[in-house]
Design an enzyme around this catalytic site. Structure first.
Site, PDB file in Angstrom:
ATOM      1  N   CYS A 270       0.807  -1.219   0.000  1.00 45.07           N
ATOM      2  CA  CYS A 270       0.000   0.000   0.000  1.00 45.07           C
ATOM      3  C   CYS A 270       0.842   1.271   0.000  1.00 45.07           C
ATOM      4  CB  CYS A 270      -0.942   0.029   1.199  1.00 45.07           C
ATOM      5  SG  CYS A 270      -1.985   1.485   1.160  1.00 45.07           S
TER       6      CYS A 270
ATOM      7  N   CYS B 126      -0.192   4.220   0.475  1.00 45.26           N
ATOM      8  CA  CYS B 126      -0.665   5.207   1.443  1.00 45.26           C
ATOM      9  C   CYS B 126       0.269   5.295   2.644  1.00 45.26           C
ATOM     10  CB  CYS B 126      -2.069   4.850   1.911  1.00 45.26           C
ATOM     11  SG  CYS B 126      -3.237   4.656   0.557  1.00 45.26           S
TER      12      CYS B 126
END
Lengths: 90, 139
Positions: free
Chosen positions: B48, B50
């Site tokens: 990920c 993020c």
């Protein structure tokens, strides 16, 4: 490098605390959010009337370690939400 | 469903290129000395962007800029090497699982943990600063 996701709310992928006008406080990873709902992934819920732990202590613990998710996916009615904050900023 | 190995390969290499041992089975995690003696940093790597996008550069900066460093550095890849990841999380069952995250061990005990939510949205420099503080305190 990593994967990124377009078309989602700016809090997408961020672990948030969702406070409501009721007794429930949600901690989970924000998938998306709009005027109608907050979509959370890997979510734990604190219910003030049921838990032996106060909301303040629960959030203190969550801010240090995170939470054990009890729900893989959960949608919160935005009209009941009073605040959405990053867990990492508590 | 796991991401393509081709997509994940450079994310693995960001850590292996700076000396991280990649633990790919439960047995390898069980044999890793960093969780048993001295000091060890175990990174739960993740796809990920993020959070992981800043986690790996943060680790690299911390190791480059610290005088005191963990004796052992290793990584497992969440969502890819599931047996190894489960075994790694079994080393600190009291901590809710998250990825990316980082566990620092000293003399067989979990001395410091950086969970995903303390990485999300922060810069590599901020992540490195947290790790450098942990290294300075425990190494």
């Amino acid at each position: 490098m990593g994967t990124f996701h377009t078309g989602k709310h700016e809090l997408h992928g961020i672990t948030v605390v969702v406070e409501t006008e009721g007794e429930e406080t949600f901690v989970g990873r924000c998938d998306d959010m709009d005027d109608e709902k907050v979509i959370l992934l890997d979510v734990d819920v604190h219910r003030a009337g049921e838990s032996e732990v106060s909301k303040e202590d629960y959030l203190r613990q969550a801010a240090q370690w995170g939470v054990f998710a009890k729900h893989r996916h959960l949608v919160v009615d935005r009209s009941k939400v009073t605040a959405v904050n990053r867990l990492g900023e508590l | 469903m796991p991401y393509s190995p081709l997509l994940v390969k450079p994310m693995r290499e960001e850590l292996t290129a700076i000396g991280f041992e990649e633990l790919m089975t439960g047995e390898e995690v069980g044999n890793w000395p960093g969780a048993k003696e001295g000091t060890g940093l175990l990174v739960i790597n993740s796809v990920c962007g993020c959070a992981a996008g800043m986690a790996r550069p943060g680790v690299r900066l911390a190791l480059e800029e610290s005088d005191k460093k963990p004796a052992h550095v290793a990584t497992v890849f969440a969502g890819q090497d599931q047996e190894a990841t489960a075994a790694a999380r079994g080393l600190f069952p009291q901590v809710p699982p998250s990825s990316p995250s980082m566990a620092f061990f000293k003399d067989g005990e979990l001395a410091y943990f950086l969970p995903r939510h303390r990485i999300e949205g922060r810069s590599a420099e901020d992540v490195a600063a947290d790790l450098k503080s942990a290294f300075a305190e425990h190494c």
